[in-house]
Design an enzyme around this catalytic site. Structure first.
Site, mmCIF file in Angstrom:
data_model
loop_
_atom_site.group_PDB
_atom_site.id
_atom_site.type_symbol
_atom_site.label_atom_id
_atom_site.label_comp_id
_atom_site.label_asym_id
_atom_site.label_seq_id
_atom_site.Cartn_x
_atom_site.Cartn_y
_atom_site.Cartn_z
ATOM 1 N N ASP A 1 -8.265 -18.233 5.151
ATOM 2 C CA ASP A 1 -8.396 -16.779 4.340
ATOM 3 C C ASP A 1 -9.928 -16.695 4.555
ATOM 4 O O ASP A 1 -10.882 -17.434 4.257
ATOM 5 C CB ASP A 1 -8.184 -17.183 2.928
ATOM 6 C CG ASP A 1 -7.964 -15.615 2.102
ATOM 7 O OD1 ASP A 1 -7.066 -15.363 1.737
ATOM 8 O OD2 ASP A 1 -9.146 -14.973 2.378
ATOM 9 N N ILE A 2 -10.337 -15.463 4.945
ATOM 10 C CA ILE A 2 -11.731 -15.032 5.154
ATOM 11 C C ILE A 2 -12.443 -14.662 4.021
ATOM 12 O O ILE A 2 -13.626 -14.807 3.940
ATOM 13 C CB ILE A 2 -11.664 -13.674 6.091
ATOM 14 C CG1 ILE A 2 -13.087 -13.925 7.009
ATOM 15 C CG2 ILE A 2 -11.385 -12.440 5.502
ATOM 16 C CD1 ILE A 2 -13.240 -14.650 8.016
ATOM 17 N N GLU B 1 -2.163 -7.093 -0.880
ATOM 18 C CA GLU B 1 -3.134 -6.538 -0.107
ATOM 19 C C GLU B 1 -2.655 -6.066 1.255
ATOM 20 O O GLU B 1 -3.104 -5.360 1.889
ATOM 21 C CB GLU B 1 -4.210 -7.542 -0.240
ATOM 22 C CG GLU B 1 -5.741 -6.868 0.431
ATOM 23 C CD GLU B 1 -6.796 -7.932 0.975
ATOM 24 O OE1 GLU B 1 -7.089 -8.609 -0.274
ATOM 25 O OE2 GLU B 1 -7.241 -7.869 1.882
ATOM 26 N N HIS C 1 2.697 -13.861 3.349
ATOM 27 C CA HIS C 1 2.089 -15.005 3.473
ATOM 28 C C HIS C 1 2.042 -15.987 2.196
ATOM 29 O O HIS C 1 2.059 -15.164 1.285
ATOM 30 C CB HIS C 1 0.676 -14.525 3.923
ATOM 31 C CG HIS C 1 0.030 -13.604 2.958
ATOM 32 N ND1 HIS C 1 0.253 -12.286 3.266
ATOM 33 C CD2 HIS C 1 -0.839 -13.670 2.070
ATOM 34 C CE1 HIS C 1 -0.437 -11.602 2.145
ATOM 35 N NE2 HIS C 1 -1.129 -12.396 1.563
ATOM 36 N N HIS D 1 -0.538 -18.565 0.042
ATOM 37 C CA HIS D 1 -1.765 -19.141 -0.138
ATOM 38 C C HIS D 1 -1.839 -20.463 -0.505
ATOM 39 O O HIS D 1 -0.936 -20.789 -1.300
ATOM 40 C CB HIS D 1 -2.372 -18.423 -1.185
ATOM 41 C CG HIS D 1 -2.834 -16.897 -0.786
ATOM 42 N ND1 HIS D 1 -3.993 -16.406 -0.660
ATOM 43 C CD2 HIS D 1 -2.160 -15.798 -1.232
ATOM 44 C CE1 HIS D 1 -4.048 -15.202 -0.499
ATOM 45 N NE2 HIS D 1 -2.982 -14.749 -0.911
HETATM 46 P P1 5GP Z 1 -2.580 -10.779 -0.716
HETATM 47 O O1 5GP Z 1 -2.009 -9.660 -0.074
HETATM 48 O O2 5GP Z 1 -1.992 -12.045 -0.973
HETATM 49 O O3 5GP Z 1 -3.084 -10.113 -1.837
HETATM 50 O O4 5GP Z 1 -4.215 -10.982 0.077
HETATM 51 C C1 5GP Z 1 -4.340 -11.078 1.320
HETATM 52 C C2 5GP Z 1 -5.301 -12.082 1.570
HETATM 53 O O5 5GP Z 1 -5.702 -12.165 2.926
HETATM 54 C C3 5GP Z 1 -6.623 -12.187 0.810
HETATM 55 O O6 5GP Z 1 -7.070 -13.413 0.262
HETATM 56 C C4 5GP Z 1 -7.637 -11.854 1.925
HETATM 57 O O7 5GP Z 1 -8.763 -12.479 1.894
HETATM 58 C C5 5GP Z 1 -7.002 -12.209 3.144
HETATM 59 N N1 5GP Z 1 -7.410 -11.445 4.340
HETATM 60 C C6 5GP Z 1 -7.236 -10.275 4.455
HETATM 61 N N2 5GP Z 1 -7.622 -9.559 5.725
HETATM 62 C C7 5GP Z 1 -7.859 -10.807 6.226
HETATM 63 C C8 5GP Z 1 -8.286 -10.971 7.858
HETATM 64 O O8 5GP Z 1 -8.806 -10.188 8.657
HETATM 65 N N3 5GP Z 1 -8.627 -12.407 8.098
HETATM 66 C C9 5GP Z 1 -8.185 -13.325 7.552
HETATM 67 N N4 5GP Z 1 -8.447 -14.674 7.846
HETATM 68 N N5 5GP Z 1 -8.043 -13.321 6.097
HETATM 69 C C10 5GP Z 1 -7.587 -11.880 5.556
#
Ligand code: 5GP
Length: 130
Positions: free
Chosen positions: A28-29, A87, A92, A94
């Protein structure tokens, strides 16, 4: 095409951890902890519980292998697992190294690492992946 599909296709770079025919895993970035990893199905489905049974079951087994590799490399009590998905509209999981319950909070300030630090941790986890 979701941002994760672009990562899987190699159009956007990522710190890759592992891959098989169905899943892709990368750091995760914006990590909550060193080694915070995402597991993504190559099939682009938004909501994890819309995945077919076979893919969802295999995703959990793939995540287990990734978690075992993270555990070997990162100092933690165990690997926390969670799904949020608000987001990025591509399912996905975590995987987050934790030592206390509060380490799982998405309200926590995200950790910052240099690209060298990201690559170092990714390569160690890759090596530990069986
Ligand atoms: P969620 O959709 O589970 O709320 O969060 C999405 C997760 O993806 C976040 O923790 C965010 O940091 C990670 N994320 C979003 N865009 C990117 C990306 O372009 N590259 C990576 N490696 N992680 C990402």
């Amino acid at each position: 095409m979701s941002i994760f599909s672009k990562i899987i296709a190699g159009e956007i770079p990522s710190y890759k951890i592992a891959e098989d025919e169905n899943f892709y895993s990368f750091l995760d970035i914006n990590p909550l902890a060193k080694g915070h990893t995402l597991v993504v199905p190559k099939k682009e489905v938004d909501y994890i519980f819309d995945l077919d049974d076979d893919t969802l079951s295999k995703m959990m087994l793939f995540s287990k292998k990734v978690a075992k590799a993270i555990e070997k490399v990162v100092d933690c009590k165990r690997i926390g697992i969670t799904v949020i998905g608000l987001e990025v509209p591509h399912a996905h999981i975590h995987l987050i190294p934790i030592t206390s319950e509060s380490d799982m909070s998405f309200k926590n300030t995200r950790k910052q690492f240099s690209s060298q630090e990201f690559e170092e941790i990714a390569s160690k986890i890759r090596e530990a992946f069986e």
